[in-house]
Motif scaffolding. Structure first.
Motif, PDB file in Angstrom:
ATOM      1  N   TRP A 184       0.798  -1.231   0.000  1.00  0.00           N
ATOM      2  CA  TRP A 184       0.000   0.000   0.000  1.00  0.00           C
ATOM      3  C   TRP A 184       0.832   1.282   0.000  1.00  0.00           C
ATOM      4  CZ3 TRP A 184      -1.418  -4.092   3.427  1.00  0.00           C
ATOM      5  CH2 TRP A 184      -2.457  -4.876   2.911  1.00  0.00           C
ATOM      6  N   MET A 191       2.176   6.687  11.097  1.00  0.00           N
ATOM      7  CA  MET A 191       3.184   6.176  10.179  1.00  0.00           C
ATOM      8  C   MET A 191       4.263   5.455  10.965  1.00  0.00           C
ATOM      9  SD  MET A 191       2.297   7.362   7.146  1.00  0.00           S
ATOM     10  CE  MET A 191       3.721   7.590   6.101  1.00  0.00           C
ATOM     11  N   TRP A 220     -11.583   1.616   3.308  1.00  0.00           N
ATOM     12  CA  TRP A 220     -10.674   2.717   3.605  1.00  0.00           C
ATOM     13  C   TRP A 220      -9.261   2.149   3.516  1.00  0.00           C
ATOM     14  CZ3 TRP A 220     -12.191   7.740   4.539  1.00  0.00           C
ATOM     15  CH2 TRP A 220     -13.568   7.940   4.717  1.00  0.00           C
ATOM     16  N   TYR A 232      -5.228   2.648   3.999  1.00  0.00           N
ATOM     17  CA  TYR A 232      -4.255   3.412   4.791  1.00  0.00           C
ATOM     18  C   TYR A 232      -2.846   3.140   4.307  1.00  0.00           C
ATOM     19  CZ  TYR A 232      -8.245   3.949   7.841  1.00  0.00           C
ATOM     20  OH  TYR A 232      -9.478   4.248   8.322  1.00  0.00           O
ATOM     21  N   LYS A 233      -2.030   4.145   4.478  1.00  0.00           N
ATOM     22  CA  LYS A 233      -0.630   4.036   4.079  1.00  0.00           C
ATOM     23  C   LYS A 233       0.248   4.248   5.303  1.00  0.00           C
ATOM     24  CE  LYS A 233       2.338   6.940   1.267  1.00  0.00           C
ATOM     25  NZ  LYS A 233       2.229   7.926   0.176  1.00  0.00           N
ATOM     26  N   SER A 234       1.294   3.472   5.417  1.00  0.00           N
ATOM     27  CA  SER A 234       2.252   3.687   6.504  1.00  0.00           C
ATOM     28  C   SER A 234       3.644   3.333   5.994  1.00  0.00           C
ATOM     29  CB  SER A 234       1.892   2.827   7.724  1.00  0.00           C
ATOM     30  OG  SER A 234       2.069   1.468   7.432  1.00  0.00           O
ATOM     31  N   ASP A 235       4.630   3.551   6.850  1.00  0.00           N
ATOM     32  CA  ASP A 235       5.992   3.203   6.474  1.00  0.00           C
ATOM     33  C   ASP A 235       6.127   1.695   6.339  1.00  0.00           C
ATOM     34  OD1 ASP A 235       6.797   5.764   6.434  1.00  0.00           O
ATOM     35  OD2 ASP A 235       7.648   5.754   8.460  1.00  0.00           O
ATOM     36  N   GLU A 258      -6.179  -1.821   5.407  1.00  0.00           N
ATOM     37  CA  GLU A 258      -7.519  -1.416   4.984  1.00  0.00           C
ATOM     38  C   GLU A 258      -8.487  -1.515   6.153  1.00  0.00           C
ATOM     39  OE1 GLU A 258     -10.177  -3.872   2.780  1.00  0.00           O
ATOM     40  OE2 GLU A 258      -9.686  -5.643   3.935  1.00  0.00           O
ATOM     41  N   ARG A 259      -9.564  -0.788   6.050  1.00  0.00           N
ATOM     42  CA  ARG A 259     -10.729  -1.069   6.897  1.00  0.00           C
ATOM     43  C   ARG A 259     -11.922  -1.169   5.974  1.00  0.00           C
ATOM     44  NH1 ARG A 259     -10.769   2.602  11.217  1.00  0.00           N
ATOM     45  NH2 ARG A 259      -9.591   1.035  12.343  1.00  0.00           N
ATOM     46  N   ARG A 260     -12.575  -2.314   6.046  1.00  0.00           N
ATOM     47  CA  ARG A 260     -13.686  -2.548   5.130  1.00  0.00           C
ATOM     48  C   ARG A 260     -14.916  -1.776   5.549  1.00  0.00           C
ATOM     49  NH1 ARG A 260     -13.688  -8.912   3.933  1.00  0.00           N
ATOM     50  NH2 ARG A 260     -11.640  -9.009   2.999  1.00  0.00           N
ATOM     51  N   VAL A 261     -15.679  -1.382   4.565  1.00  0.00           N
ATOM     52  CA  VAL A 261     -16.962  -0.744   4.818  1.00  0.00           C
ATOM     53  C   VAL A 261     -18.048  -1.797   4.640  1.00  0.00           C
ATOM     54  CG1 VAL A 261     -18.571   1.021   4.061  1.00  0.00           C
ATOM     55  CG2 VAL A 261     -16.102   1.469   4.015  1.00  0.00           C
ATOM     56  N   LEU A 301       4.228  -4.427   4.119  1.00  0.00           N
ATOM     57  CA  LEU A 301       2.889  -4.034   3.691  1.00  0.00           C
ATOM     58  C   LEU A 301       2.761  -2.541   3.413  1.00  0.00           C
ATOM     59  CD1 LEU A 301       0.896  -6.229   6.248  1.00  0.00           C
ATOM     60  CD2 LEU A 301       1.407  -6.738   3.864  1.00  0.00           C
ATOM     61  N   GLU A 344      -2.437   8.451   4.870  1.00  0.00           N
ATOM     62  CA  GLU A 344      -2.333   8.332   6.329  1.00  0.00           C
ATOM     63  C   GLU A 344      -3.697   8.385   6.990  1.00  0.00           C
ATOM     64  OE1 GLU A 344       0.642  10.656   8.593  1.00  0.00           O
ATOM     65  OE2 GLU A 344       1.292  11.232   6.572  1.00  0.00           O
ATOM     66  N   GLU A 345      -4.540   9.298   6.496  1.00  0.00           N
ATOM     67  CA  GLU A 345      -5.848   9.488   7.131  1.00  0.00           C
ATOM     68  C   GLU A 345      -6.901   8.539   6.587  1.00  0.00           C
ATOM     69  OE1 GLU A 345      -5.395  12.418   3.744  1.00  0.00           O
ATOM     70  OE2 GLU A 345      -4.152  11.541   5.299  1.00  0.00           O
ATOM     71  N   LEU A 374      -6.588   8.117  13.046  1.00  0.00           N
ATOM     72  CA  LEU A 374      -5.419   8.205  12.191  1.00  0.00           C
ATOM     73  C   LEU A 374      -4.547   6.988  12.381  1.00  0.00           C
ATOM     74  CD1 LEU A 374      -4.088  11.836  12.316  1.00  0.00           C
ATOM     75  CD2 LEU A 374      -5.305  10.663  10.503  1.00  0.00           C
ATOM     76  N   LEU A 375      -4.148   6.408  11.285  1.00  0.00           N
ATOM     77  CA  LEU A 375      -3.179   5.337  11.390  1.00  0.00           C
ATOM     78  C   LEU A 375      -1.798   5.971  11.366  1.00  0.00           C
ATOM     79  CD1 LEU A 375      -4.535   2.481   9.162  1.00  0.00           C
ATOM     80  CD2 LEU A 375      -5.004   3.045  11.517  1.00  0.00           C
TER      81      LEU A 375
END
Lengths: 550, 265
Positions: free
Chosen positions: A274, B26, A421, A423-426, A440-443, A436, A384-385, B23-24
């Motif tokens: 992601w 980072m 939804w 999401y992106k992270s390091d 995600e968070r499913r709706v 990864l 991120e959000e 918020l996830l």
């Protein structure tokens, strides 16, 4: 040493003689082999189900018609096999000569008497508890048959051949290193003298590949790398060292055109899933369909559905090979309903893009352009959000097999109408751990549902059968004008192939996370599908109403 | 090859999910362990156990004593390996540190502070009986079982939620308990609480305590009424002080005092 050996031989000699004598008098089918010719000609032998998707074209279409629209309401369980090993059963059983071959989680293979479900043999390869399965469950989706062997892969990444009569091990070779996340969940595909084996592990940042092994010895004949090195064709779609951890797993079973000598295999998503910042470029050949020379493993062509994917919309879905008129001339096609919510038609000789249509709700692409490349809607990357996008991470469809009715020229697609939804992270690559870069968070709301959708060759919708929840089950069509599938609520059902109307259903008491298949014995047709931790086999109950007509 | 995870069923409370979107952050290394644990819980566990751990398709975890995880080490093992024979999968994509963080977070869910509430529980209990709440709810085995068992509602729900559930019960209905209106083939209408459903059938519990099962193909209409509860609203029936008393009584319900003594399953 030599004395006991001689003695044993002497003792066994009369037995061998007796066996040879029996072999000499048995009819041919009593000791039937499964030569390549049977696999290539499987359409002429509808009583058997010899490959994962039913034939090399991956139609998942049974040419049996004894169960049809007029009698399917009499379908009842004939027997149930409870695996008892815990975990999901996602296998498509194979049936040859009265024997059913199944895989039980995580990597145990069993042969069952197809008449009764009684077990004939079982082989547990002893997968260690610490075996990694990063990004997928501890499952095995099935085996391949060729000659006198049963071929399968283990979760800890060994390819094995068992004797078809006894389950004894013929050979066992390592495919890859499970300590970095390489595993096998897919059913291999057996072709002439070779076993083609795909691997899992994209979520661990493994560099994907597809292997061919000598069916007799287990020797590796070739390896196709799903991610090219710098300097190789496609290598310029990566920067720096990203290709080394680039993903592109080959985790489902592809298709085969014996005349063209080409394998068609879907390739997985790039890694990390992601966070695309770590791997600029189109990231070939991830999210592509590739045509590979079966003899050499060389790439003939590729088509990338989702360049630089950031939603885990891999392209591992089953490609279906179709010969049909296309815009006025006969053409060899390959069709595929992609996880990214578009249905594609390609020329399977050249890889030329012919058509794409949206078959399920999507909010990431304006359209697919004339070259087959998506025109992106801005702002749909994970963030991120969180970014709300259709389809969900599991996609508009997933590994659940489609079915193709060659008479109606309809593709039946298990479909998921769902958003996530993203999401992106390091993400930092560490061998043997998830790579990864988000999640995600499913709706789940009133707009979330599933369907079996019947698509014409041009992608237009003929009908849909709506399900309460998004599809997780494969689909099989039959010459009895029926379409079989299941639900995650536990239903197994049959639809009218012309209308999508439900004609029969059965509650199996466990999620149907597998695809149905069909076989016949002594003139009677059966339908088998796994649900929960069991394999269900259905046959027709005695006829109560003599007035039934097909 | 993320091969889709288990679908959480129709039970996930969407407004709550959206409202609770957080918020996830980072990078895992930069976060405090409790924050990391909560995040991991939301991504990996909340689908079944609920975003707040109150349970959904999977069991609620906001309990002082988890049935299977009798201590922290056992909990870590369960997170790591799953529970064979159940739908609880191993957290195979989590490393040891992450398993520790999410396990600690799950343990923290069980610590539900006893806040000082303004009301008088004893007076609340009298109101509970006077308003005939037990005509639809069980407390420690007493009453009629139709609505949720309230024996440990003080552990499962906070006081604000309890107050809302009394005044606006429709807002407190879990989706899996939604009110359903069914028009039978003959035209008769039946209202009930959804107990289960699939693509072909639906099962409801009527206010009379009767289970009914319908084939979708055999009824005229199946309508889910997400904005309705079979529980009447008690808004305006109690004054503020009485509401405080009732909430205090409900908040004091923290599991059966006559500890069950059966054999473990």
């Amino acid at each position: 040493m030599s004395f006991p050996l001689r003695r044993r031989r002497r003792l066994r000699f009369p037995g061998v003689l007796a066996i040879l004598a029996i072999l000499a008098v048995l009819p041919v089918e009593g000791v039937a082999q499964i030569p390549y010719a049977r696999l290539a000609g499987s359409d002429a032998e509808p009583d058997a189900w010899l490959t994962y998707s039913g034939n090399y074209r991956s139609e998942r279409f049974s040419r049996l018609d004894r169960i049809h629209r007029g009698n399917v309401h009499r379908l009842r369980p004939a027997w149930i096999h409870q695996t008892g090993t815990g975990g999901r059963v996602e296998v498509t059983p194979l049936v040859a000569d009265g024997v059913m071959y199944i895989a039980e989680p995580p990597s145990t293979i069993a042969a069952l008497d197809a008449r009764t479900g009684r077990r004939l043999w079982r082989h547990d390869p002893g997968v260690p508890d610490e075996t990694l399965n990063i990004g997928f469950p501890r499952v095995n989706r099935g085996v391949a048959l060729l000659d006198d062997s049963v071929f399968f892969g283990t979760l800890d990444a060994f390819v094995m051949a068992l004797d078809r009569s006894t389950g004894d091990v013929r050979w066992r070779v390592p495919l890859g290193d499970n300590r970095i996340g390489v595993a096998i969940t897919a059913a291999p595909l057996a072709v002439d003298g070779k076993v083609i084996v795909g691997m899992s592990g994209g979520e661990a940042g493994v560099r994907g590949f597809l292997d061919a092994y000598d069916a007799g010895t287990g020797e590796r004949l070739w390896r196709f790398w799903a991610v090219p090195e710098p300097g190789e064709p496609g290598g310029d779609t990566w920067e720096g060292d990203a290709w080394k951890t680039g993903g592109g797993a080959t985790w489902l079973t592809g298709s085969f055109d014996p005349e063209l000598g080409l394998l068609y295999w879907g390739l997985g998503n790039p890694a990390p899933d992601w966070n695309g910042d770590l791997r600029p470029g189109d990231n070939l050949f991830t999210c592509s369909l590739v045509a590979i020379d079966v003899e050499t493993g060389e790439l003939r062509w590729h088509f990338q559905f989702t360049p630089h994917d950031t939603h885990d919309w891999d392209a591992n879905q089953i490609p279906v090979l179709v010969d049909a008129e296309w815009e006025g001339s006969p053409r060899k096609l390959v069709i595929l309903a992609n996880r990214n919510a578009f249905y594609y038609v390609l020329d399977r000789e050249t890889g030329q893009f012919l058509r794409a249509t949206e078959y399920s709700r999507q909010t990431w692409a304006e359209r697919i352009d004339e070259n087959g490349r998506p025109v992106l809607i801005p702002g749909m990357d994970p963030s991120e959000e969180g970014t709300l996008v259709w389809p969900s991470l599991a996609g508009a469809t997933n590994w659940y097999s489609p079915a193709f009715d060659p008479n109606r020229r309809l593709l039946f697609v298990p479909t998921r109408e769902m958003a996530s939804w993203y999401y992106k992270s390091d993400a930092e690559y560490e061998p043997g751990t998830p790579f990864l870069g988000g999640g995600e968070r499913r709706v789940v709301d009133e707009e979330t549902f599933g369907a079996v959708r019947a698509l014409a060759l041009d992608g237009s919708l003929e009908w849909e059968f709506r399900q309460l929840t998004p599809a997780v089950s494969g689909v099989m069509a039959t010459a009895g004008d029926l379409v079989f599938s299941g639900t995650q609520e536990g239903n197994i059902f049959a639809l009218d192939a012309d209308t999508g109307e439900a004609l029969w259903d059965f509650h199996a008491g466990g999620q149907v996370r597998a695809a149905p298949m069909s076989f016949a014995l002594d003139g009677e047709q059966f339908i088998s599908v796994a649900a929960g931790q069991s394999v269900f086999t259905f046959g027709l109950a005695p006829d109560a109403s003599p007035a039934e007509q097909p | 090859m993320r091969e889709e995870f288990r679908y959480p069923g129709r039970g996930a409370p969407i407004p709550a999910l959206l409202a609770a979107l957080i918020l996830l952050p980072m990078g895992a290394a930069a976060q405090a362990p409790e924050e990391q644990g909560r995040r991991l819980f939301e991504v990996h566990c909340a689908r079944c156990h609920g975003l707040d751990g109150a349970g959904g398709e999977g069991p609620g975890l906001r309990r002082e004593n988890l049935r299977r995880a009798t201590d922290a080490e056992t909990l870590r093992e369960i997170v790591d390996r799953g529970i064979p024979g159940t739908d609880m999968p191993p957290a195979s994509s989590l490393n040891t540190q992450e398993i520790g963080a999410v396990s600690d977070y799950v343990l923290s869910l069980g610590v539900v502070a006893r806040v000082e509430l303004p009301g008088d529980p004893a007076a609340g209990r009298e109101l509970y009986e006077a308003a005939a709440c037990s005509a639809c709810h069980l407390v420690n085995g007493e009453g009629i079982a139709f609505g949720p068992d309230l024996s440990d509602i003080g552990l499962l729900r906070g006081p604000a939620y309890l107050r809302e559930a009394i005044e606006a019960p429709e807002a407190a209905v879990l989706p899996r308990h939604r009110t359903v209106r069914i028009v039978e083939a003959g035209g008769a209408e039946v209202m009930g609480m959804r107990v289960n459903e699939d693509t072909f059938s639906i099962q409801i519990l009527t206010p009379a305590g009767e289970h009914r099962s319908y084939r979708r193909s055999n009824v005229r209409e199946v309508e889910l009424l997400p904005a309705e509860s079979l529980m009447m609203s008690y808004a305006g029936q109690f004054d503020e002080g009485e509401l405080d008393d009732l909430v205090a009584w409900l908040a004091s319900l923290r599991g059966r005092d006559d500890a069950m003594t059966g054999e473990p399953e």
